[in-house]
Design an enzyme around this catalytic site. Structure first.
Site, PDB file in Angstrom:
ATOM      1  N   CYS A   1      -9.330 -13.868 -64.933  1.00 11.15           N
ATOM      2  CA  CYS A   1      -9.824 -12.520 -65.251  1.00 11.15           C
ATOM      3  C   CYS A   1      -9.219 -11.991 -66.547  1.00 11.15           C
ATOM      4  O   CYS A   1      -8.094 -12.327 -66.906  1.00 11.15           O
ATOM      5  CB  CYS A   1      -9.453 -11.558 -64.134  1.00 11.15           C
ATOM      6  SG  CYS A   1     -10.233 -11.971 -62.582  1.00 11.15           S
TER       7      CYS A   1
ATOM      8  N   ARG B   1     -10.688 -17.811 -71.455  1.00 11.64           N
ATOM      9  CA  ARG B   1      -9.795 -17.884 -70.292  1.00 11.64           C
ATOM     10  C   ARG B   1     -10.530 -18.397 -69.053  1.00 11.64           C
ATOM     11  O   ARG B   1      -9.882 -18.764 -68.077  1.00 11.64           O
ATOM     12  CB  ARG B   1      -9.217 -16.501 -69.999  1.00 11.64           C
ATOM     13  CG  ARG B   1      -8.354 -15.975 -71.123  1.00 11.64           C
ATOM     14  CD  ARG B   1      -8.173 -14.486 -70.996  1.00 11.64           C
ATOM     15  NE  ARG B   1      -7.402 -14.101 -69.837  1.00 11.64           N
ATOM     16  CZ  ARG B   1      -6.090 -13.889 -69.832  1.00 11.64           C
ATOM     17  NH1 ARG B   1      -5.412 -14.036 -70.953  1.00 11.64           N
ATOM     18  NH2 ARG B   1      -5.474 -13.521 -68.745  1.00 11.64           N
TER      19      ARG B   1
ATOM     20  N   TRP C   1     -13.047 -13.831 -62.796  1.00 12.40           N
ATOM     21  CA  TRP C   1     -13.035 -15.207 -62.312  1.00 12.40           C
ATOM     22  C   TRP C   1     -12.866 -15.075 -60.803  1.00 12.40           C
ATOM     23  O   TRP C   1     -11.808 -14.645 -60.331  1.00 12.40           O
ATOM     24  CB  TRP C   1     -11.864 -15.947 -62.945  1.00 12.40           C
ATOM     25  CG  TRP C   1     -11.883 -17.434 -62.779  1.00 12.40           C
ATOM     26  CD1 TRP C   1     -12.541 -18.337 -63.557  1.00 12.40           C
ATOM     27  CD2 TRP C   1     -11.179 -18.200 -61.804  1.00 12.40           C
ATOM     28  NE1 TRP C   1     -12.290 -19.611 -63.128  1.00 12.40           N
ATOM     29  CE2 TRP C   1     -11.461 -19.562 -62.047  1.00 12.40           C
ATOM     30  CE3 TRP C   1     -10.340 -17.883 -60.731  1.00 12.40           C
ATOM     31  CZ2 TRP C   1     -10.932 -20.584 -61.270  1.00 12.40           C
ATOM     32  CZ3 TRP C   1      -9.820 -18.909 -59.945  1.00 12.40           C
ATOM     33  CH2 TRP C   1     -10.121 -20.244 -60.231  1.00 12.40           C
TER      34      TRP C   1
ATOM     35  N   ASN D   1      -6.845  -7.302 -62.997  1.00 12.64           N
ATOM     36  CA  ASN D   1      -6.451  -8.718 -63.026  1.00 12.64           C
ATOM     37  C   ASN D   1      -5.396  -8.918 -61.944  1.00 12.64           C
ATOM     38  O   ASN D   1      -4.485  -8.086 -61.831  1.00 12.64           O
ATOM     39  CB  ASN D   1      -5.794  -9.092 -64.361  1.00 12.64           C
ATOM     40  CG  ASN D   1      -6.822  -9.328 -65.452  1.00 12.64           C
ATOM     41  OD1 ASN D   1      -8.003  -9.081 -65.252  1.00 12.64           O
ATOM     42  ND2 ASN D   1      -6.355  -9.791 -66.587  1.00 12.64           N
ATOM     43  N   GLY D   2      -5.485 -10.005 -61.217  1.00 15.31           N
ATOM     44  CA  GLY D   2      -4.464 -10.270 -60.194  1.00 15.31           C
ATOM     45  C   GLY D   2      -5.065 -10.182 -58.805  1.00 15.31           C
ATOM     46  O   GLY D   2      -6.291 -10.209 -58.626  1.00 15.31           O
TER      47      GLY D   2
ATOM     48  N   GLU E   1      -1.800 -37.806 -69.618  1.00 11.44           N
ATOM     49  CA  GLU E   1      -2.406 -36.728 -70.392  1.00 11.44           C
ATOM     50  C   GLU E   1      -3.775 -37.144 -70.953  1.00 11.44           C
ATOM     51  O   GLU E   1      -4.722 -36.356 -70.936  1.00 11.44           O
ATOM     52  CB  GLU E   1      -1.443 -36.303 -71.514  1.00 11.44           C
ATOM     53  CG  GLU E   1      -1.979 -35.253 -72.458  1.00 11.44           C
ATOM     54  CD  GLU E   1      -2.373 -33.936 -71.800  1.00 11.44           C
ATOM     55  OE1 GLU E   1      -2.073 -33.732 -70.608  1.00 11.44           O
ATOM     56  OE2 GLU E   1      -3.014 -33.126 -72.478  1.00 11.44           O
TER      57      GLU E   1
ATOM     58  N   LYS F   1      -7.295 -35.245 -70.025  1.00 11.48           N
ATOM     59  CA  LYS F   1      -8.245 -34.723 -71.016  1.00 11.48           C
ATOM     60  C   LYS F   1      -9.654 -35.202 -70.685  1.00 11.48           C
ATOM     61  O   LYS F   1     -10.590 -34.427 -70.683  1.00 11.48           O
ATOM     62  CB  LYS F   1      -7.885 -35.160 -72.452  1.00 11.48           C
ATOM     63  CG  LYS F   1      -6.648 -34.526 -73.074  1.00 11.48           C
ATOM     64  CD  LYS F   1      -6.792 -33.073 -73.434  1.00 11.48           C
ATOM     65  CE  LYS F   1      -6.449 -32.162 -72.310  1.00 11.48           C
ATOM     66  NZ  LYS F   1      -5.124 -31.738 -72.082  1.00 11.48           N
TER      67      LYS F   1
ATOM     68  N   GLU G   1     -11.022 -33.532 -67.454  1.00 12.47           N
ATOM     69  CA  GLU G   1     -11.289 -32.086 -67.426  1.00 12.47           C
ATOM     70  C   GLU G   1     -12.418 -31.653 -68.345  1.00 12.47           C
ATOM     71  O   GLU G   1     -13.113 -30.688 -68.039  1.00 12.47           O
ATOM     72  CB  GLU G   1     -10.021 -31.255 -67.684  1.00 12.47           C
ATOM     73  CG  GLU G   1      -9.559 -31.185 -69.101  1.00 12.47           C
ATOM     74  CD  GLU G   1      -8.378 -30.252 -69.280  1.00 12.47           C
ATOM     75  OE1 GLU G   1      -8.349 -29.180 -68.677  1.00 12.47           O
ATOM     76  OE2 GLU G   1      -7.466 -30.626 -70.058  1.00 12.47           O
TER      77      GLU G   1
ATOM     78  N   HIS H   1       0.759 -53.327 -58.053  1.00 11.07           N
ATOM     79  CA  HIS H   1       1.008 -52.825 -56.687  1.00 11.07           C
ATOM     80  C   HIS H   1      -0.218 -52.096 -56.128  1.00 11.07           C
ATOM     81  O   HIS H   1      -0.100 -51.302 -55.206  1.00 11.07           O
ATOM     82  CB  HIS H   1       2.226 -51.898 -56.693  1.00 11.07           C
ATOM     83  CG  HIS H   1       3.463 -52.568 -57.198  1.00 11.07           C
ATOM     84  ND1 HIS H   1       4.072 -53.601 -56.522  1.00 11.07           N
ATOM     85  CD2 HIS H   1       4.191 -52.392 -58.323  1.00 11.07           C
ATOM     86  CE1 HIS H   1       5.129 -54.024 -57.205  1.00 11.07           C
ATOM     87  NE2 HIS H   1       5.222 -53.300 -58.314  1.00 11.07           N
TER      88      HIS H   1
ATOM     89  N   LYS I   1      -8.421 -21.064 -68.565  1.00 11.57           N
ATOM     90  CA  LYS I   1      -7.349 -21.382 -69.512  1.00 11.57           C
ATOM     91  C   LYS I   1      -5.986 -21.078 -68.900  1.00 11.57           C
ATOM     92  O   LYS I   1      -5.091 -21.899 -68.930  1.00 11.57           O
ATOM     93  CB  LYS I   1      -7.561 -20.592 -70.811  1.00 11.57           C
ATOM     94  CG  LYS I   1      -6.503 -20.863 -71.878  1.00 11.57           C
ATOM     95  CD  LYS I   1      -6.596 -22.285 -72.407  1.00 11.57           C
ATOM     96  CE  LYS I   1      -5.562 -22.598 -73.465  1.00 11.57           C
ATOM     97  NZ  LYS I   1      -5.403 -24.028 -73.690  1.00 11.57           N
TER      98      LYS I   1
HETATM   99  O1  M6R Z   1      -0.532 -22.401 -69.607  1.00 14.89           O
HETATM  100  P1  M6R Z   1       0.114 -23.591 -68.931  1.00 14.89           P
HETATM  101  O2  M6R Z   1       0.619 -24.584 -69.889  1.00 14.89           O
HETATM  102  O3  M6R Z   1       1.149 -23.188 -67.923  1.00 14.89           O
HETATM  103  O4  M6R Z   1      -1.074 -24.253 -68.109  1.00 14.89           O
HETATM  104  C1  M6R Z   1      -0.834 -25.317 -67.241  1.00 14.89           C
HETATM  105  C2  M6R Z   1      -2.125 -26.028 -66.885  1.00 14.89           C
HETATM  106  O5  M6R Z   1      -2.987 -25.162 -66.211  1.00 14.89           O
HETATM  107  C3  M6R Z   1      -2.841 -26.546 -68.135  1.00 14.89           C
HETATM  108  O6  M6R Z   1      -2.019 -27.371 -68.900  1.00 14.89           O
HETATM  109  C4  M6R Z   1      -4.100 -27.323 -67.752  1.00 14.89           C
HETATM  110  O7  M6R Z   1      -3.763 -28.511 -67.112  1.00 14.89           O
HETATM  111  C5  M6R Z   1      -4.933 -27.559 -69.000  1.00 14.89           C
HETATM  112  N1  M6R Z   1      -6.301 -27.191 -68.788  1.00 14.89           N
HETATM  113  C6  M6R Z   1      -4.889 -28.952 -69.457  1.00 14.89           C
HETATM  114  O8  M6R Z   1      -5.652 -29.177 -70.586  1.00 14.89           O
END
Ligand code: M6R
Ligand code: UD1
Length: 676
Positions: free
Chosen positions: A2, A33, A106, A133-134, A547, A551, A554, A570, A671
């Site tokens: 949000c 976001r 959201w 928000n929250g 990582e 990527k 996601e 394994h 985000k």
């Molecule tokens: O803002 P943060 O680094 O704490 O966020 C953590 C994860 O939500 C964030 O890294 C998420 O995995 C990303 N979308 C990855 O690209």
């Protein structure tokens, strides 16, 4: 998740159309976001709105116009303009003072729909409107009480209790003493609410006023003076600034990205503060629940060190693409002023280095990409500091209530500094007495404020949901942190100097590796139809494998797994056949020969191989002509993850574009993940 945006113009004439556009633009800045619906509230002129409702409002001011819509912001914009047109509302009507509020939602409580979107209302005539928000954790109890008092609810949200509670408090106070101020109403509402929230209130009983308050969630106030000699100075006293009657514009937002194009003077609202804007002046009251009366506080404005260009795409098609390509620059800013010839200078840590050196262990805590960055840092932190390092995914630490001691240094890594799981883990570590260090990109974030000390990574605003430049800057900052902690160890002086030399050269090496863009696009084309992708790494590059796979999954919405190459035999080896693409990271480091043997084992099973290797190694590491090579520049082994992730970021980006998915706002993702 949000997002909140509010705009108040004082003593400066703004037409209704202009006000709407400022609000819409604020919402566009919050888009990244993640959200599924949005809404705005502005003032009407009495006659037009009366024509659309029965009776007359229980106040003298023009009633608000409230618009809420499911889906993209542009669908809200379209519907607002067509409704305004149908209602014959004059978009050119000027307002010398006006308070407007806006929100991106959201969904947490209730499906995305106009009635669940914000602003939420107190009921008929929208006497009180709230954006939130929250999460309000005691909303069910409050709802029951309000229903007993005759309130009816229209939405499934937790938020709706807030404006209704405000009306209840207002009506009760007015029946009793007759007069009640807006901040008295909000203070009473706040007293009843449990949970984490940032709120903005707008009410026709208090025309042209806004109230903001928060507990937990982030809320910022931006102040733009439109004339006068103080404009542009770095620090103002909010009270002095705001009692002079000068024309000004005030903005509230949950995100600095929505404020930066208007002003760089801002204030981060603190927990339990109630910020009241009335007659162009800002007053701040701070709650102390032990005391009956809240105290009035004075705060100085901070100066935002962010450029407007950071929130624009420039020559790029997507923010993710822009952020991948700006890594030479973001790495340079992360290191600026911090690298010295024989050491590093981290202003945020220097007073705490001794305590960190004496800690029994370092615990890295984070989520998603930030966790992966910490995992990439782990080997060199252990090596340079000689302190055991353990890794914790924030949610798992909380689920287990894992042991954290006073002798521990807990390092929290978060791009946004607002991730709920990470912040809850921080609270937990603080309660357990650990020294808490933050590594974050967001100045003024909750993480930066609640940790004992830390380092800002200074990578610049990251807008693409997929974290890219923050990842490489996090690794570099943690490398500098390890160099600073280990700087008292004479035995590793030469190693430290070599790493420092390599850090200085890293941006130019990243420029080199970015030249693989075209090659990664070709590779993406060959993988469009693949159902799955495996990435094998080990040692310094175990994190790169995780990582890179994160990527791809996601943004390209393709199943992808990053795996520790040492674990291959394994279990994962059973998956290998001619069709499943497998990337093996085999750049030069202590694990090189082990990775060569992994490549041989995969080749023996007819695996579809793609090998990432150091420049010049392709023919040596590729076992056949069908094996593709990604040759990358070689740097110090511990910094190689910064280089190696870049081709994988490019691959994920191109795969996403080619597969036709949304690059910057992947399906279902936000985000900053501000709920648990
Ligand atoms: O803002 P943060 O680094 O704490 O966020 C953590 C994860 O939500 C964030 O890294 C998420 O995995 C990303 N979308 C990855 O690209
Ligand atoms: C600071 C200034 C920078 C200035 C430099 C010059 C800020 C934000 N940074 O940078 O503009 O150019 O001095 O000397 O004003 N902190 C936490 N937790 C975190 C992150 C940071 O507590 O998660 C604290 C640090 O301990 C420090 C402060 O925030 O007290 C600023 O940190 P940082 O920006 O990293 O410090 P400098 O690099 O010294």
């Amino acid at each position: 998740m949000c997002g909140i945006f509010a705009y108040l113009n004082y003593n400066v004439t703004r037409e209704r159309r202009y006000i709407l556009e400022v609000l819409f633009n604020g919402l566009r800045r919050l888009e990244y976001r993640g959200y599924d619906s949005s809404g705005v509230a502005i003032d009407s002129d009495l006659t037009t709105v009366e024509g659309n409702r029965m009776g007359s409002p229980p106040y003298d001011a023009p009633p608000p116009l409230v618009f809420r819509q499911e889906g993209k912001i542009e669908s809200l914009v379209g519907s607002v303009y067509s409704e305004v047109d149908a209602m014959d509302i004059n978009l050119e009507e000027p307002f010398l003072i006006h308070a407007g509020i806006a929100h991106t939602r959201w969904a947490t409580h209730g499906v995305p729909s106009p009635r669940n979107s914000h602003p939420q209302s107190s009921g008929a005539w929208d006497e009180f409107l709230v954006v939130h928000n929250g999460i309000i954790t005691n909303y069910e109890v409050l709802k029951e009480t309000l229903v007993r008092h005759g309130f009816t609810f229209d939405s499934e949200t937790d938020t709706e209790v807030i404006p209704k509670l405000a009306k209840f408090v207002f009506d009760k106070a007015r029946d009793g003493e007759g007069m009640v101020t807006f901040s008295q109403v909000v203070k009473e509402v706040m007293r009843q609410l449990e949970g984490a929230y940032a709120l903005i209130f707008k009410s026709s009983h208090y025309p042209n006023e806004l109230i903001a308050c928060k507990r937990g969630s982030t809320l910022l106030l931006g102040v733009k003076e439109l004339s006068g000699e103080t404009s542009g100075t770095l620090f103002h006293d909010v009270k002095a600034l705001t009692t002079n009657g000068k024309p000004k514009e005030l903005f509230f937002s949950s995100d600095l990205c929505a404020i930066v194009e208007h002003t760089k003077n801002y204030l981060a609202v603190e927990d339990n503060e109630v910020v009241h804007i009335k007659d162009g002046s800002v007053s701040i009251l701070k709650f102390d629940y032990g005391k009956e009366k809240p105290a009035s506080v004075q705060r100085a404005l901070s100066f935002l060190e962010m450029e407007v260009e950071q929130i624009k795409k420039g020559k790029y098609e997507h923010f993710m693409q822009k952020e991948i390509h700006e890594q030479p620059h973001s790495l340079t800013t992360s290191m600026r002023g911090r690298l010295k010839e024989n050491g590093v200078n981290l202003g945020g840590l220097k007073d705490h280095l001794k305590s960190i050196r004496h800690s029994r262990r370092i615990i890295f805590i984070g989520c998603g990409t930030s966790y992966n960055a910490a995992l990439a840092a782990r080997p060199f932190v252990e090596e340079l500091c000689g302190i055991p390092v353990t890794m914790e995914l924030a949610s798992d630490l909380l689920d287990r209530q894992g042991p954290v001691y006073r002798e521990d240094t807990a390092v929290f890594v978060s791009q946004s500094g607002e991730t709920a799981d990470t912040l809850l883990a921080l609270e937990y570590a603080l309660e357990n007495g650990a020294l808490c260090v933050g590594i974050t990109n967001t100045v003024g974030s909750t993480l930066a404020r609640k940790t004992h000390c830390g380092v800002h990574i200074n990578a610049g605003c990251e807008i693409g949901v997929a974290s890219t430049k923050a990842y490489t800057s996090q690794i570099v900052v943690m490398a500098m942190m390890a160099l600073a902690i280990g700087s008292d160890r004479i035995s590793s002086q030469a190693r430290r100097e070599a790493i420092i030399a390599c850090l200085s050269d890293l941006p130019s090496k990243v420029t080199d590796v970015l030249k693989l863009d075209g090659e990664m696009k070709d590779l993406a084309e060959s993988l469009i139809g693949a159902e799955s992708l495996l990435v094998f790494g080990r040692g310094y590059n175990y994190a790169t494998a995780l990582e890179g796979a994160l990527k791809v999954k996601e943004v390209a919405l393709m199943h992808s797994e990053g795996m520790l190459a040492g674990e291959m035999k394994h279990g994962p080896l059973a998956l290998v056949d001619e069709t499943l693409p497998i990337i093996v990271i085999a750049t030069r480091d202590a694990c090189f020969s082990k990775q060569q043997s992994v490549i041989q084992q995969l080749h023996a099973r007819k695996g579809r191989l793609i090998v990432m290797c150091s420049k010049g190694d392709a023919s040596a590491v590729c076992p056949s002509e069908t094996c593709r090579a990604i040759e990358v520049p070689q740097v110090a082994d511990c910094l190689q993850p910064v280089i190696n992730i870049v081709p994988l970021q490019l691959l994920a980006y191109h795969l996403t574009v080619l597969r036709g998915y949304d690059v910057d706002q992947p399906r279902n993702l936000a985000k900053s993940v501000t709920t648990q």
